[in-house]
Design an enzyme around this catalytic site. Structure first.
Site, PDB file in Angstrom:
ATOM      1  N   GLU A  48      16.634  23.229   2.027  1.00  0.00           N
ATOM      2  CA  GLU A  48      17.113  23.598   3.211  1.00  0.00           C
ATOM      3  C   GLU A  48      17.522  22.310   4.210  1.00  0.00           C
ATOM      4  O   GLU A  48      16.713  21.267   3.862  1.00  0.00           O
ATOM      5  CB  GLU A  48      16.172  24.267   4.259  1.00  0.00           C
ATOM      6  CG  GLU A  48      15.855  25.585   3.649  1.00  0.00           C
ATOM      7  CD  GLU A  48      15.034  26.627   4.423  1.00  0.00           C
ATOM      8  OE1 GLU A  48      15.345  27.759   4.367  1.00  0.00           O
ATOM      9  OE2 GLU A  48      14.231  26.227   5.040  1.00  0.00           O
TER      10      GLU A  48
ATOM     11  N   CYS B  23      10.720  30.549  11.919  1.00  0.00           N
ATOM     12  CA  CYS B  23      11.760  29.769  11.257  1.00  0.00           C
ATOM     13  C   CYS B  23      12.583  30.877  10.539  1.00  0.00           C
ATOM     14  O   CYS B  23      12.232  32.071  10.459  1.00  0.00           O
ATOM     15  CB  CYS B  23      11.229  28.863  10.322  1.00  0.00           C
ATOM     16  SG  CYS B  23      10.074  29.249   9.425  1.00  0.00           S
TER      17      CYS B  23
END
Length: 173
Positions: free
Chosen positions: A114, A67
């Site tokens: 996020e 990620c």
């Protein structure tokens, strides 16, 4: 000196509203765009990575395949393929799946806030991990991950636990 990587600041509709150095965004807990790659093999096992020990947050913890953050002008899939190559040493086709907003504070005062895009790919071979990014890796069945997260939550990253819980129904193919 190399310029610090910038993250894309977004609103709750994932519309870009600015750029900010990555560390500053994590210090101020400002919403920014990110992605999480889940690579699955034909046995329905997920490729996990153990984060390198020198990472500034969540070092040594297990998480999804890779990620990171998109760069300005980069698509979600393009960013995912770039980081998959940089961290795990291979490329496979990825598809955009679900996305959601999460916030996870860390012990060191940083916070992940996020707008996360979950990308899914298939791959059968072993990765060639980059030791600057990744300490170790393994294949693990979805069911075993679910059980192990309940038994040993402290060995997994916060975002992986959140994503896995939300995303579980999407990754059991």
């Amino acid at each position: 000196m190399e310029e610090e990587e910038k993250v894309i600041l977004v609103n709750e509709n994932d519309e870009q509203i600015g750029l900010m150095p990555k560390l500053e965004a994590h210090q101020k807990a400002i919403l920014h765009r990110a992605f999480s790659v889940f690579v699955i093999n034909s046995k329905n096992e997920l490729m996990l990575q153990q984060r390198a020990q020198h990472k500034y947050h969540s070092p040594g913890l297990w998480t999804n395949t890779c990620c990171s953050h998109q760069r300005e002008g980069e698509t979600n899939v393009g960013a995912g393929m770039r980081r998959l190559q940089e961290e795990m040493g291979f490329i496979t086709t990825l598809k955009d799946s679900v996305s959601f907003i999460y916030k996870a504070p860390f012990d060191n005062g940083l916070t992940e806030h996020e707008y996360d895009h979950v990308l899914i790919g298939r791959y059968e071979k072993d990765p060639v991990i980059n030791p600057d990014e990744v300490a170790d890796w393994k294949w693990m069945s979805i069911e075993r991950i679910k059980k192990d997260m309940l038994d040993h939550p402290q060995v997994y990253t916060e975002w992986f636990k959140i994503i896995f819980e939300k995303f579980y129904s999407h990754i059991t193919l």
